[in-house]
Design a protein around this motif. Structure first.
Motif, PDB file in Angstrom:
ATOM      1  N   GLU A  31      70.404   9.025  -9.926  1.00 58.04           N
ATOM      2  CA  GLU A  31      70.191   7.925  -9.272  1.00 58.04           C
ATOM      3  C   GLU A  31      68.764   7.664  -9.922  1.00 58.04           C
ATOM      4  O   GLU A  31      67.837   6.686  -9.764  1.00 58.04           O
ATOM      5  CB  GLU A  31      70.851   7.925  -7.880  1.00 58.04           C
ATOM      6  CG  GLU A  31      69.680   6.598  -6.915  1.00 58.04           C
ATOM      7  CD  GLU A  31      70.118   6.988  -5.855  1.00 58.04           C
ATOM      8  OE1 GLU A  31      68.358   7.452  -4.538  1.00 58.04           O
ATOM      9  OE2 GLU A  31      70.976   7.389  -4.839  1.00 58.04           O
ATOM     10  N   ILE A  32      67.816   8.305  -9.969  1.00 55.34           N
ATOM     11  CA  ILE A  32      66.805   8.976  -9.960  1.00 55.34           C
ATOM     12  C   ILE A  32      66.285   9.027 -11.433  1.00 55.34           C
ATOM     13  O   ILE A  32      64.926   8.892 -12.477  1.00 55.34           O
ATOM     14  CB  ILE A  32      66.122   9.952  -9.665  1.00 55.34           C
ATOM     15  CG1 ILE A  32      66.094  10.761 -10.549  1.00 55.34           C
ATOM     16  CG2 ILE A  32      66.013   9.991  -7.958  1.00 55.34           C
ATOM     17  CD1 ILE A  32      65.820  12.432  -9.491  1.00 55.34           C
ATOM     18  N   GLY A  33      67.502   8.759 -12.704  1.00 57.44           N
ATOM     19  CA  GLY A  33      67.411   8.717 -13.759  1.00 57.44           C
ATOM     20  C   GLY A  33      67.479   9.715 -14.550  1.00 57.44           C
ATOM     21  O   GLY A  33      66.819   9.407 -16.366  1.00 57.44           O
ATOM     22  N   LEU A  34      67.724  10.516 -14.280  1.00 55.68           N
ATOM     23  CA  LEU A  34      67.836  12.227 -14.819  1.00 55.68           C
ATOM     24  C   LEU A  34      68.422  12.120 -16.233  1.00 55.68           C
ATOM     25  O   LEU A  34      69.073  12.899 -16.832  1.00 55.68           O
ATOM     26  CB  LEU A  34      67.338  13.597 -13.867  1.00 55.68           C
ATOM     27  CG  LEU A  34      66.367  14.046 -13.536  1.00 55.68           C
ATOM     28  CD1 LEU A  34      66.492  14.612 -12.357  1.00 55.68           C
ATOM     29  CD2 LEU A  34      65.164  13.922 -14.266  1.00 55.68           C
ATOM     30  N   LEU A  35      69.889  11.546 -15.670  1.00 59.17           N
ATOM     31  CA  LEU A  35      71.192  11.501 -16.107  1.00 59.17           C
ATOM     32  C   LEU A  35      70.701  10.530 -17.130  1.00 59.17           C
ATOM     33  O   LEU A  35      71.096   9.297 -16.107  1.00 59.17           O
ATOM     34  CB  LEU A  35      72.261  12.176 -15.484  1.00 59.17           C
ATOM     35  CG  LEU A  35      72.536  13.001 -14.596  1.00 59.17           C
ATOM     36  CD1 LEU A  35      73.813  13.484 -13.657  1.00 59.17           C
ATOM     37  CD2 LEU A  35      71.927  14.325 -15.588  1.00 59.17           C
ATOM     38  N   ALA A  36      72.220  10.295 -17.906  1.00 59.34           N
ATOM     39  CA  ALA A  36      72.323   9.240 -18.577  1.00 59.34           C
ATOM     40  C   ALA A  36      72.959   8.020 -18.023  1.00 59.34           C
ATOM     41  O   ALA A  36      74.063   8.684 -17.252  1.00 59.34           O
ATOM     42  CB  ALA A  36      73.026   8.962 -20.047  1.00 59.34           C
ATOM     43  N   ASN A  78      63.018  11.455 -20.878  1.00 64.36           N
ATOM     44  CA  ASN A  78      63.002  10.322 -22.059  1.00 64.36           C
ATOM     45  C   ASN A  78      63.170  10.703 -23.674  1.00 64.36           C
ATOM     46  O   ASN A  78      63.144   9.624 -24.455  1.00 64.36           O
ATOM     47  CB  ASN A  78      62.299   9.045 -21.110  1.00 64.36           C
ATOM     48  CG  ASN A  78      62.323   8.838 -20.178  1.00 64.36           C
ATOM     49  OD1 ASN A  78      63.466   9.118 -20.163  1.00 64.36           O
ATOM     50  ND2 ASN A  78      61.587   8.612 -19.340  1.00 64.36           N
ATOM     51  N   VAL A  79      61.344  11.506 -23.990  1.00 67.25           N
ATOM     52  CA  VAL A  79      61.627  12.130 -24.888  1.00 67.25           C
ATOM     53  C   VAL A  79      62.488  11.944 -26.310  1.00 67.25           C
ATOM     54  O   VAL A  79      62.554  12.030 -27.030  1.00 67.25           O
ATOM     55  CB  VAL A  79      60.576  13.586 -25.082  1.00 67.25           C
ATOM     56  CG1 VAL A  79      60.224  13.900 -26.544  1.00 67.25           C
ATOM     57  CG2 VAL A  79      58.825  12.508 -24.746  1.00 67.25           C
ATOM     58  N   HIS A  80      63.540  12.942 -25.189  1.00 64.84           N
ATOM     59  CA  HIS A  80      64.986  13.538 -25.492  1.00 64.84           C
ATOM     60  C   HIS A  80      65.945  12.846 -26.213  1.00 64.84           C
ATOM     61  O   HIS A  80      66.686  12.061 -26.817  1.00 64.84           O
ATOM     62  CB  HIS A  80      65.090  14.712 -25.075  1.00 64.84           C
ATOM     63  CG  HIS A  80      67.480  15.017 -25.222  1.00 64.84           C
ATOM     64  ND1 HIS A  80      67.813  14.439 -25.089  1.00 64.84           N
ATOM     65  CD2 HIS A  80      67.307  15.804 -26.271  1.00 64.84           C
ATOM     66  CE1 HIS A  80      69.212  14.710 -25.385  1.00 64.84           C
ATOM     67  NE2 HIS A  80      68.778  15.953 -26.470  1.00 64.84           N
ATOM     68  N   ASP A  81      65.759  11.441 -25.713  1.00 69.31           N
ATOM     69  CA  ASP A  81      66.598  10.205 -25.411  1.00 69.31           C
ATOM     70  C   ASP A  81      66.043   9.787 -26.517  1.00 69.31           C
ATOM     71  O   ASP A  81      66.964   8.109 -26.446  1.00 69.31           O
ATOM     72  CB  ASP A  81      66.989   9.442 -23.818  1.00 69.31           C
ATOM     73  CG  ASP A  81      67.402  10.314 -22.889  1.00 69.31           C
ATOM     74  OD1 ASP A  81      68.488  11.697 -23.160  1.00 69.31           O
ATOM     75  OD2 ASP A  81      67.505  10.296 -21.658  1.00 69.31           O
ATOM     76  N   GLN A  82      64.892   9.151 -27.517  1.00 69.01           N
ATOM     77  CA  GLN A  82      64.923   8.754 -28.090  1.00 69.01           C
ATOM     78  C   GLN A  82      65.073   9.496 -29.130  1.00 69.01           C
ATOM     79  O   GLN A  82      64.011   8.670 -30.446  1.00 69.01           O
ATOM     80  CB  GLN A  82      62.681   7.951 -27.884  1.00 69.01           C
ATOM     81  CG  GLN A  82      62.465   7.441 -26.374  1.00 69.01           C
ATOM     82  CD  GLN A  82      61.124   7.618 -26.102  1.00 69.01           C
ATOM     83  OE1 GLN A  82      60.285   8.097 -27.123  1.00 69.01           O
ATOM     84  NE2 GLN A  82      60.708   6.836 -24.859  1.00 69.01           N
TER      85      GLN A  82
END
Length: 144
Positions: A31-36, A78-82
């Protein structure tokens, strides 16, 4: 800690079981955006997650154990997800955490010294004229 990484899709209960976290926590992290976002839903409507979520949850747990906040962890993820390795970001957060802890320790040492000073001069029976002017003259400055 070596966690199993599976290629199949996992229901949220399986994710909770493998990660050691309650289902409620997994839902909250999503819900808070920690998980894809979940990969998809099953025909029965269950959330289905990629097996890589177990590694992500292990990272979140470890980062929290080092004192990082969920907001800080989200920034790192977020850095990792980029597609970038977030080690520089992690290092900066840990250095900031260490600075804050050092300041807290200094403040606690100052407080300890103050408490020791108060207790060393403690009066069980302060003068009667001070009792009417204060709640506890041992910790309040009273002008005699």
């Amino acid at each position: 800690m070596n966690l199993p990484v599976t290629k199949s899709l996992l229901k949220i209960g399986e994710v909770a079981s493998l990660s050691g976290l309650p289902v409620k926590t997994v839902r909250y992290y999503e819900e808070i955006g920690l998980l894809a976002p979940m990969v998809e839903r099953s025909q029965a409507g269950y959330r289905l997650f990629d097996g890589q979520i177990i590694n992500r949850l292990a990272f979140i747990k470890r980062a929290q154990s080092l004192g990082l906040t969920l907001d800080e962890i989200r920034n790192i993820l977020n850095v990792h997800d980029q597609g970038q390795l977030p080690c520089g970001e992690v290092k900066q957060h840990l250095q900031d955490k260490l600075t804050a802890i050092t300041q807290q320790i200094e403040a606690l040492e100052t407080l300890r010294s103050e408490l020791q000073g108060l207790l060393s001069g403690w009066q069980e029976s302060p003068p009667a004229h001070l009792i009417s002017q204060t709640i506890c003259p041992n910790i309040q400055d009273v002008k005699e």
